[in-house]
Motif scaffolding. Structure first.
Motif, PDB file in Angstrom:
ATOM      1  N   VAL A   1       0.852  -1.176   0.000  1.00 59.57           N
ATOM      2  CA  VAL A   1       0.000   0.000   0.000  1.00 59.57           C
ATOM      3  C   VAL A   1       0.890   1.229   0.000  1.00 59.57           C
ATOM      4  CG1 VAL A   1      -1.818   1.252   1.191  1.00 59.57           C
ATOM      5  CG2 VAL A   1      -1.774  -1.245   1.240  1.00 59.57           C
ATOM      6  N   VAL A   2       0.822   1.970  -1.071  1.00 56.17           N
ATOM      7  CA  VAL A   2       1.606   3.189  -1.192  1.00 56.17           C
ATOM      8  C   VAL A   2       0.630   4.349  -1.263  1.00 56.17           C
ATOM      9  CG1 VAL A   2       3.269   4.445  -2.609  1.00 56.17           C
ATOM     10  CG2 VAL A   2       3.389   1.949  -2.443  1.00 56.17           C
ATOM     11  N   PHE A   3       0.783   5.253  -0.341  1.00 58.35           N
ATOM     12  CA  PHE A   3      -0.110   6.403  -0.318  1.00 58.35           C
ATOM     13  C   PHE A   3       0.554   7.570  -1.040  1.00 58.35           C
ATOM     14  CE2 PHE A   3      -1.591   3.968   3.291  1.00 58.35           C
ATOM     15  CZ  PHE A   3      -2.949   3.976   3.060  1.00 58.35           C
ATOM     16  N   PRO A   4      -0.191   8.235  -1.876  1.00 59.16           N
ATOM     17  CA  PRO A   4       0.392   9.401  -2.551  1.00 59.16           C
ATOM     18  C   PRO A   4       0.594  10.544  -1.560  1.00 59.16           C
ATOM     19  CG  PRO A   4      -1.901   9.124  -3.157  1.00 59.16           C
ATOM     20  CD  PRO A   4      -1.541   7.974  -2.297  1.00 59.16           C
ATOM     21  N   GLN A   5       1.517  11.365  -1.906  1.00 55.57           N
ATOM     22  CA  GLN A   5       1.781  12.537  -1.078  1.00 55.57           C
ATOM     23  C   GLN A   5       1.053  13.731  -1.690  1.00 55.57           C
ATOM     24  OE1 GLN A   5       3.510  12.518   1.799  1.00 55.57           O
ATOM     25  NE2 GLN A   5       3.693  10.289   1.529  1.00 55.57           N
ATOM     26  N   TRP A   6       0.120  14.281  -0.904  1.00 56.32           N
ATOM     27  CA  TRP A   6      -0.626  15.442  -1.393  1.00 56.32           C
ATOM     28  C   TRP A   6      -0.054  16.728  -0.772  1.00 56.32           C
ATOM     29  CZ3 TRP A   6      -3.702  11.112   0.013  1.00 56.32           C
ATOM     30  CH2 TRP A   6      -4.363  10.499  -1.053  1.00 56.32           C
ATOM     31  N   SER A   7      -0.133  17.730  -1.556  1.00 59.28           N
ATOM     32  CA  SER A   7       0.268  19.036  -1.014  1.00 59.28           C
ATOM     33  C   SER A   7      -0.628  20.115  -1.608  1.00 59.28           C
ATOM     34  CB  SER A   7       1.735  19.333  -1.330  1.00 59.28           C
ATOM     35  OG  SER A   7       1.903  19.376  -2.719  1.00 59.28           O
ATOM     36  N   LEU A   8      -0.704  21.179  -0.896  1.00 60.03           N
ATOM     37  CA  LEU A   8      -1.536  22.285  -1.370  1.00 60.03           C
ATOM     38  C   LEU A   8      -0.809  23.056  -2.473  1.00 60.03           C
ATOM     39  CD1 LEU A   8      -2.942  23.809   1.921  1.00 60.03           C
ATOM     40  CD2 LEU A   8      -4.228  22.731   0.108  1.00 60.03           C
ATOM     41  N   PRO A   9      -1.565  23.609  -3.414  1.00 54.64           N
ATOM     42  CA  PRO A   9      -0.930  24.467  -4.411  1.00 54.64           C
ATOM     43  C   PRO A   9      -0.298  25.690  -3.717  1.00 54.64           C
ATOM     44  CG  PRO A   9      -3.183  23.957  -5.045  1.00 54.64           C
ATOM     45  CD  PRO A   9      -2.975  23.420  -3.677  1.00 54.64           C
ATOM     46  N   MET A  10       0.664  26.231  -4.352  1.00 58.21           N
ATOM     47  CA  MET A  10       1.415  27.356  -3.778  1.00 58.21           C
ATOM     48  C   MET A  10       0.503  28.536  -3.411  1.00 58.21           C
ATOM     49  SD  MET A  10       4.495  26.503  -3.505  1.00 58.21           S
ATOM     50  CE  MET A  10       5.545  27.900  -3.425  1.00 58.21           C
ATOM     51  N   ASN A  11      -0.491  28.822  -4.225  1.00 58.28           N
ATOM     52  CA  ASN A  11      -1.329  29.992  -3.958  1.00 58.28           C
ATOM     53  C   ASN A  11      -2.276  29.776  -2.777  1.00 58.28           C
ATOM     54  OD1 ASN A  11      -2.875  28.179  -5.312  1.00 58.28           O
ATOM     55  ND2 ASN A  11      -3.777  29.650  -6.735  1.00 58.28           N
ATOM     56  N   LEU A  12      -2.484  28.494  -2.319  1.00 55.14           N
ATOM     57  CA  LEU A  12      -3.377  28.249  -1.186  1.00 55.14           C
ATOM     58  C   LEU A  12      -2.630  28.001   0.118  1.00 55.14           C
ATOM     59  CD1 LEU A  12      -6.078  25.922  -2.770  1.00 55.14           C
ATOM     60  CD2 LEU A  12      -6.265  28.343  -2.262  1.00 55.14           C
ATOM     61  N   ARG A  13      -1.346  27.901   0.081  1.00 54.97           N
ATOM     62  CA  ARG A  13      -0.580  27.561   1.283  1.00 54.97           C
ATOM     63  C   ARG A  13      -0.674  28.660   2.362  1.00 54.97           C
ATOM     64  NH1 ARG A  13       4.824  24.568  -0.926  1.00 54.97           N
ATOM     65  NH2 ARG A  13       3.679  22.819  -1.813  1.00 54.97           N
TER      66      ARG A  13
ATOM     67  N   SER B   1      -5.208  13.242   5.053  1.00 59.20           N
ATOM     68  CA  SER B   1      -4.117  12.766   5.905  1.00 59.20           C
ATOM     69  C   SER B   1      -4.235  11.251   6.047  1.00 59.20           C
ATOM     70  CB  SER B   1      -4.192  13.444   7.261  1.00 59.20           C
ATOM     71  OG  SER B   1      -5.375  13.054   7.914  1.00 59.20           O
ATOM     72  N   MET B   2      -3.239  10.630   6.629  1.00 64.06           N
ATOM     73  CA  MET B   2      -3.229   9.173   6.790  1.00 64.06           C
ATOM     74  C   MET B   2      -4.339   8.707   7.737  1.00 64.06           C
ATOM     75  SD  MET B   2      -0.870   7.945   4.907  1.00 64.06           S
ATOM     76  CE  MET B   2      -0.344   6.399   5.530  1.00 64.06           C
ATOM     77  N   GLN B   3      -4.777   9.543   8.637  1.00 63.78           N
ATOM     78  CA  GLN B   3      -5.822   9.156   9.580  1.00 63.78           C
ATOM     79  C   GLN B   3      -7.182   9.023   8.887  1.00 63.78           C
ATOM     80  OE1 GLN B   3      -3.753  11.846  10.263  1.00 63.78           O
ATOM     81  NE2 GLN B   3      -2.414  10.673  11.629  1.00 63.78           N
TER      82      GLN B   3
END
Length: 167
Positions: free
Chosen positions: A130-142, A155-157
């Motif tokens: 099981v490989v979970f992708p890594q999500w991140s917010l776009p630069m303009n929403l950070r 999140s993983m939870q």
């Protein structure tokens, strides 16, 4: 020209008048031929079962022939014919037993068997990790405070990591 009636049992034809047809169908020759035809499709078990209830025909034993032939109420089976029918029954039972045995022994085919049978390369089995992708917010929403939950990366939870076995 008169219509002709053809009897498949007797291999005869005659003028198709109700009286002629009734006379033919009730005749002993037609009855005998009809019985002979249907008896040819009977299985050995039913023939032996019916014959077991009859006593041997005395005319057949004395003279070697019977005047009643197929309409005789006594048994016309010779000991050799009975032995042949019993052998047929035993062969049939043995074939059925082997079929049942084969059904029990058969192994459930796999995908690899199917591919191998068709000359294709089998698919290599891999252990699913099981490989979970890594999500991140776009630069303009950070830098935006208090984002709604629909815009936040999961999140993983949030995932149920229990393994489910499908049947």
């Amino acid at each position: 020209m008169d219509k002709r009636y053809y009897c498949d049992f007797c291999d005869k034809s005659f003028t198709d008048i109700p009286a002629n047809r009734k006379k033919h169908i009730n005749g002993t020759y037609h009855q005998r031929m009809r019985k002979e035809h249907y008896d040819s499709f009977r299985d050995a078990e039913s023939i032996l079962e019916e014959d077991a209830r009859k006593i041997p025909c005395k005319d057949l034993l004395r003279k070697g022939s019977c005047t009643f032939e197929l309409n005789c109420k006594f048994s016309h089976l010779t000991p050799e014919a009975k032995a042949e029918l019993k052998r047929e029954i035993l062969e049939k039972v043995e074939r059925e037993r082997l079929k049942q045995k084969e059904k029990k022994v058969t192994i459930t085919p796999t995908l690899e068997d199917w591919l191998q049978k068709r000359g294709k390369k089998p698919v290599k089995k891999t252990n699913p990790k099981v490989v979970f992708p890594q999500w991140s917010l776009p630069m303009n929403l950070r830098h935006v405070p208090n984002l709604p939950p629909s815009l936040l990366p999961p999140s993983m939870q949030n995932f149920n990591l229990e393994r489910v076995e499908w049947e």
